[in-house]
Design a protein around this motif. Structure first.
Motif, short mmCIF file in Angstrom:
data_model
loop_
_atom_site.label_atom_id
_atom_site.label_comp_id
_atom_site.label_asym_id
_atom_site.label_seq_id
_atom_site.Cartn_x
_atom_site.Cartn_y
_atom_site.Cartn_z
N ASP A 87 0.86 -1.18 0.00
CA ASP A 87 0.00 0.00 0.00
C ASP A 87 0.90 1.23 0.00
N LEU A 88 1.53 1.49 -1.14
CA LEU A 88 2.48 2.59 -1.22
C LEU A 88 1.82 3.93 -0.90
N GLY A 89 0.55 4.08 -1.28
CA GLY A 89 -0.14 5.34 -1.06
C GLY A 89 -0.19 5.76 0.40
N SER A 90 -0.17 4.79 1.30
CA SER A 90 -0.23 5.12 2.73
C SER A 90 1.05 5.77 3.22
N HIS A 91 2.11 5.70 2.43
CA HIS A 91 3.39 6.32 2.79
C HIS A 91 3.63 7.59 2.00
N CYS A 92 2.59 8.10 1.33
CA CYS A 92 2.74 9.27 0.47
C CYS A 92 1.89 10.44 0.96
N GLN A 93 2.25 11.61 0.49
CA GLN A 93 1.42 12.79 0.69
C GLN A 93 1.33 13.55 -0.62
N GLY A 127 4.16 22.78 -10.07
CA GLY A 127 3.71 23.65 -11.14
C GLY A 127 2.19 23.70 -11.15
N SER A 128 1.59 23.41 -12.31
CA SER A 128 0.13 23.43 -12.42
C SER A 128 -0.48 22.06 -12.16
N GLY A 129 0.33 21.09 -11.74
CA GLY A 129 -0.17 19.74 -11.47
C GLY A 129 0.07 19.33 -10.03
N ALA A 130 -0.32 18.10 -9.72
CA ALA A 130 -0.15 17.56 -8.38
C ALA A 130 0.24 16.09 -8.50
N ALA A 131 0.93 15.60 -7.47
CA ALA A 131 1.37 14.20 -7.46
C ALA A 131 1.41 13.72 -6.02
N GLN A 132 1.61 12.41 -5.86
CA GLN A 132 1.86 11.82 -4.56
C GLN A 132 3.37 11.64 -4.42
N ILE A 133 3.89 11.97 -3.25
CA ILE A 133 5.33 11.83 -3.03
C ILE A 133 5.57 10.99 -1.78
N PRO A 134 6.41 9.95 -1.86
CA PRO A 134 6.66 9.10 -0.69
C PRO A 134 7.40 9.85 0.42
N SER A 135 7.29 9.33 1.63
CA SER A 135 8.06 9.88 2.74
C SER A 135 9.54 9.78 2.43
N ARG A 136 10.38 10.56 3.15
CA ARG A 136 11.83 10.52 2.89
C ARG A 136 12.38 9.11 3.09
N ALA A 137 11.94 8.43 4.14
CA ALA A 137 12.43 7.07 4.40
C ALA A 137 12.01 6.12 3.30
N CYS A 138 10.79 6.28 2.82
CA CYS A 138 10.29 5.44 1.73
C CYS A 138 11.07 5.71 0.45
N GLN A 139 11.37 6.98 0.17
CA GLN A 139 12.18 7.32 -1.00
C GLN A 139 13.56 6.66 -0.91
N ALA A 172 13.94 1.03 8.33
CA ALA A 172 14.22 -0.37 8.67
C ALA A 172 12.97 -1.24 8.55
N SER A 173 11.80 -0.65 8.80
CA SER A 173 10.56 -1.43 8.79
C SER A 173 10.19 -1.91 7.39
N PHE A 174 10.75 -1.31 6.34
CA PHE A 174 10.40 -1.71 4.98
C PHE A 174 11.07 -3.02 4.56
N THR A 175 12.13 -3.42 5.25
CA THR A 175 12.84 -4.62 4.83
C THR A 175 12.04 -5.87 5.21
N VAL A 176 11.90 -6.76 4.24
CA VAL A 176 11.22 -8.03 4.45
C VAL A 176 12.20 -9.14 4.10
N GLY A 177 12.72 -9.84 5.09
CA GLY A 177 13.68 -10.90 4.85
C GLY A 177 15.12 -10.45 5.00
N LYS A 178 16.03 -11.43 5.10
CA LYS A 178 17.43 -11.14 5.37
C LYS A 178 18.14 -10.49 4.18
N LEU A 179 17.76 -10.89 2.98
CA LEU A 179 18.45 -10.35 1.81
C LEU A 179 18.22 -8.85 1.68
N ALA A 180 16.98 -8.40 1.77
CA ALA A 180 16.69 -6.97 1.67
C ALA A 180 17.36 -6.21 2.81
#
Length: 392
Positions: free
Chosen positions: A217-223, A228-240, A283-291
């Motif tokens: 649910d990437l949108g939950s980490h965005c604002q 310019g004349s448009g708008a977008a969703q941008i992830p949190s700094r940690a998510c970026q 740190a919470s975004f990592t799932v598993g040892k490899l990541a």
């Protein structure tokens, strides 16, 4: 504006005796072995420059060449401004010129982004900005001028792709390239005459799917942000930061071949230096040892090379530290790089488990494969030989 060679100011003849220090070419290095050690030293000296701690009597031509290769030359504007006594006058002129031209290019990219977003918004699409597009949108002009951007990465939902194309094609965009049909990661490159960069359209974050379990649910980490004349969703700094690391480590295969993307390491420093940067969220975004190993390898490099105060518990484990030592060893002795691919065996079983490939499931009744396939090794060896922009 990627720069493949120092600008003309870097090769001027010495100025008058009362001028600031000028750039002089050092004698050629006597042997390939010495040259590689010199390159390793120059890399570490370049990192010192980015920490505003200039080395004494460096080979400035080697440094500017390395900065050009890694697409980090505009970042040298900080040391030019803060330590003018330590930087040769010709080099300072070169960096100032590249910084200003890059600022102008990024102004055009930002205007291009705002126009594209407005067209998408008109059809009810609000994309997520990824990587450089996100940093471009929320930086002031001085910060934007330091980063060389290649394109604009936008993420839309899979069911919005056709409608997004219906928005962008009428304003001049044409499909330049697309992902092959047999590749799981879908993307589309859109270009337009007279623009300075392309739009890369995505339907999922970069990197393998198993790395992004926590971003379902990437949108939950965005604002929402105005551009310019448009708008977008941008992830949190940690998510970026997490998306950027997974892109480099797995989509670009840096983790397996021991490469470092210095331009993105500087991006991570900028993200981590913002007020309220949440290391626990990262740190919470990592799932598993490899990541987790991949994330902490990059954070170890961030701490050791650029002096960022990364929490100790995110840079003290053995596997990430070994991976960073491997990176530096093969930078010093490039001929060892093929042999050092073996360090990837530490994480091979983690990869097979976490990727959850169909082949692994079908062969669950057999012993796990301990070694990579021959074609995989050949692909990684080919990447080691390839000169890639911003990688070292």
């Amino acid at each position: 504006m990627p720069v493949s060679a120092p600008c003309g100011g870097c090769s001027r003849a010495p100025g008058p005796s009362n001028s600031p220090t000028t750039l002089r070419r050092k004698p050629p290095t006597p042997s390939p072995g010495f040259a590689t050690m010199s390159r390793n030293r120059s890399f570490l000296e370049l990192c010192r420059c980015f920490r505003n701690d200039p080395p004494k009597a460096p080979d400035w031509l080697e440094l500017i060449g390395l900065a050009n290769q890694t697409l980090t030359t505009p970042h040298l504007i900080e040391i030019v401004r803060q330590r003018p006594d330590a930087v040769p006058a010709d080099l300072a002129h070169c960096v100032e010129t590249i910084f200003e031209r890059n600022s102008q290019r990024n102004d055009r990219l930002l205007a291009q982004l705002g126009e594209a977003l407005a067209a998408l918004n008109a059809r009810g699409i609000t994309p997520v900005l990824l990587k450089g597009a996100a940093m471009l949108a929320e930086s002031n002009r001085d910060r934007r001028g330091r980063r060389m951007a290649c394109d604009l990465d936008l993420l839309v939902r899979p069911d919005e792709v056709e409608e997004a194309l219906d928005c962008l094609i009428p304003i001049g965009y044409r499909v330049h390239d697309r992902s092959p049909p047999d590749v799981g990661k879908w993307w589309l490159d859109l270009g337009r005459a007279n623009d300075v960069g392309m739009i890369d359209l995505h339907v999922s974050p970069p990197g393998p799917a198993f790395c992004h379990g926590a971003l379902a649910d990437l949108g939950s980490h965005c604002q929402r942000i105005k551009v310019g004349s448009g708008a977008a969703q941008i992830p949190s700094r940690a998510c970026q930061a997490f998306i950027l690391i997974m892109h480099d480590q797995f989509q670009d295969h840096d983790y397996w071949i021991g490469a470092t993307d210095l331009r993105h390491l500087l991006d991570l420093r900028d993200l981590a230096s913002t007020a309220g940067f949440d290391w626990k969220e990262l740190a919470s975004f990592t799932v598993g040892k490899l990541a987790r190993n991949a994330l902490e390898t990059e954070l170890t490099a961030l701490h050791e090379l650029l002096g960022v105060e990364v929490p100790l518990n995110m840079r003290r484990r053995i596997a990430p530290r070994l991976q960073q030592q491997r990176r530096m060893l093969q930078l010093r002795f490039p001929r060892l790089a093929p042999l050092l691919l073996a360090t990837g065996l530490v994480d091979l079983l983690h990869y097979r488990v976490e990727a959850g490939s169909q082949r692994t499931q079908m062969e669950a009744h057999t012993l796990p494969r301990l070694f990579p396939r021959v074609d995989t090794i050949r692909s990684l060896l080919a990447l080691l030989r390839e000169k890639r922009a911003s990688k070292i």
